[in-house]
Design an enzyme around this catalytic site. Sequence first.
Site: not given
Ligand code: BG6
Length: 480
Positions: A239, A339
């Site tokens: 991400h 955040k």
């Molecule tokens: C996921 C992770 O890919 O993304 C999680 O496995 C995390 O651990 C999540 O909580 C966060 O996604 P968002 O959209 O809630 O920021």
Amino acid sequence: ELTENTIIVVLGASGDLAKKKTFPALFGLFRNHFLPKDVKIVGYARTKMDHEEYLKRVKSNIKTPTPEMEHQLDDFLELCTYIAGQYDQDDSFQNLLKHLEELEGGREETNRVFYMALPPSVFIPVSQHLKRNCYPKKGIARIIVEKPFGKDLGGSRELQAALGPDWDEQEIFRIDHYLGKEMVKNLLILRFGNTFFNATWNRQHIDNVQIVFKEPFGTEGRGGYFDEFGIIRDVMQNHLLQVLTLLTMERPISFSAEDIRDEKVRVLRCMPPIEPGNTIIGQYGKSVDGSKPAYKDDDTVPKGSRCPTFAAVTAYIKNERWEGVPFIFKAGKALNEQKTEIRIQFKDVTSGIFKDIPRNELVIRVQPNESVYIKMNSKLPGLTMQTIVTELDLTYRRRFSDLKIPEAYESLILDAIKGDHSNFVRDDELDASWKIFTPLLHYLDEHEEVVPMEYPYGSRGPKILDQFTESFGYKFIENA
Ligand code: BG6
């Protein structure tokens, strides 16, 4: 684009991801008339369930605050059916095929979208069985896959090698759901659609960049999965690195998927592997008041786990635009707030007429409460020449109060239906991103003496954090 004769098959339909994300997103698209005409949605998983039970599961995370939405949900559920089967047996997939053919009413040309909401362990057999048994004879096939894409470069390549012979890259849609978030999709527009940003977007003007991910909850219930991966694999290598890529890539020749992804790969290839010396890791302990558990209190977590639930990592990009600018990733679970944001700190104003005037900082808040704001200096109004730090502020809730921001998954599933790969991760991009993180991950896995620093559940992270960010040039700017 798939406009008709389409079936969406959700594999892993009884699992958490399907329940929490896939079905609500499909419903959101359905009620806004974005799904193909007469689409059917077939769930497939190992759990034996009758139709009613299945529908209850599909519904469980869908909110219907108005009677109109309740009606729409009833209509949506009419499209949904379920087949139970194994993930590694031809019989089961033949059974699924029979069901698909029944729904298709003997049509020859049909489109099938396979959404893999599955644990990594069954990912390969399922993709192979689907190809063998359920691939349409005539028509379009698409396969949507979810992370984790392996645990390191080697694992990712193995997965790719298993998928490769069966599925063409154009049929594969690798989801990184951050690419479906509104503010992440805005990055290229902000950068290339605004002369003043575009002109200052380089090492001459930018001092350092932080990409921050904070969650106020721990791994509750997911400890087993999480312990195998840790925060760097869970959110950073995918991400946050995706966010960095869009933030730093050169201007694509066009907005076409391949032009965008070509530039993303180029900038990733300019990033050397992250140095273990530019890294700190942490793991949460109990909250200060003792009410929240430590990571290791989770029964599914091994006793002596060294798994990081927090990490701060500095990366560099070796090209003309970015050489020498530190990109600091910070990510953690069980912190003091929720955040995700990007903080771009500009160079100091050259000295001369000012003494100690703060720098400019541009903040792009991905969530919650999407906004873009610039901390800037202004004259304090009145009979004074005193300066004050103030903000140029674009807060979405205020500026776009009548517009609904779609869920990331809605946006991505719609893209997959349209066949638009722009917001999906290409194979060479995945490879390049693992190359940046794999040496660090191996180092952390292999060096038993590297133990994460403990921080209390609900805190800002390990104590050393501010010192770490400051060592890469970040200066805290106090608001007036
Ligand atoms: C996921 C992770 O890919 O993304 C999680 O496995 C995390 O651990 C999540 O909580 C966060 O996604 P968002 O959209 O809630 O920021």
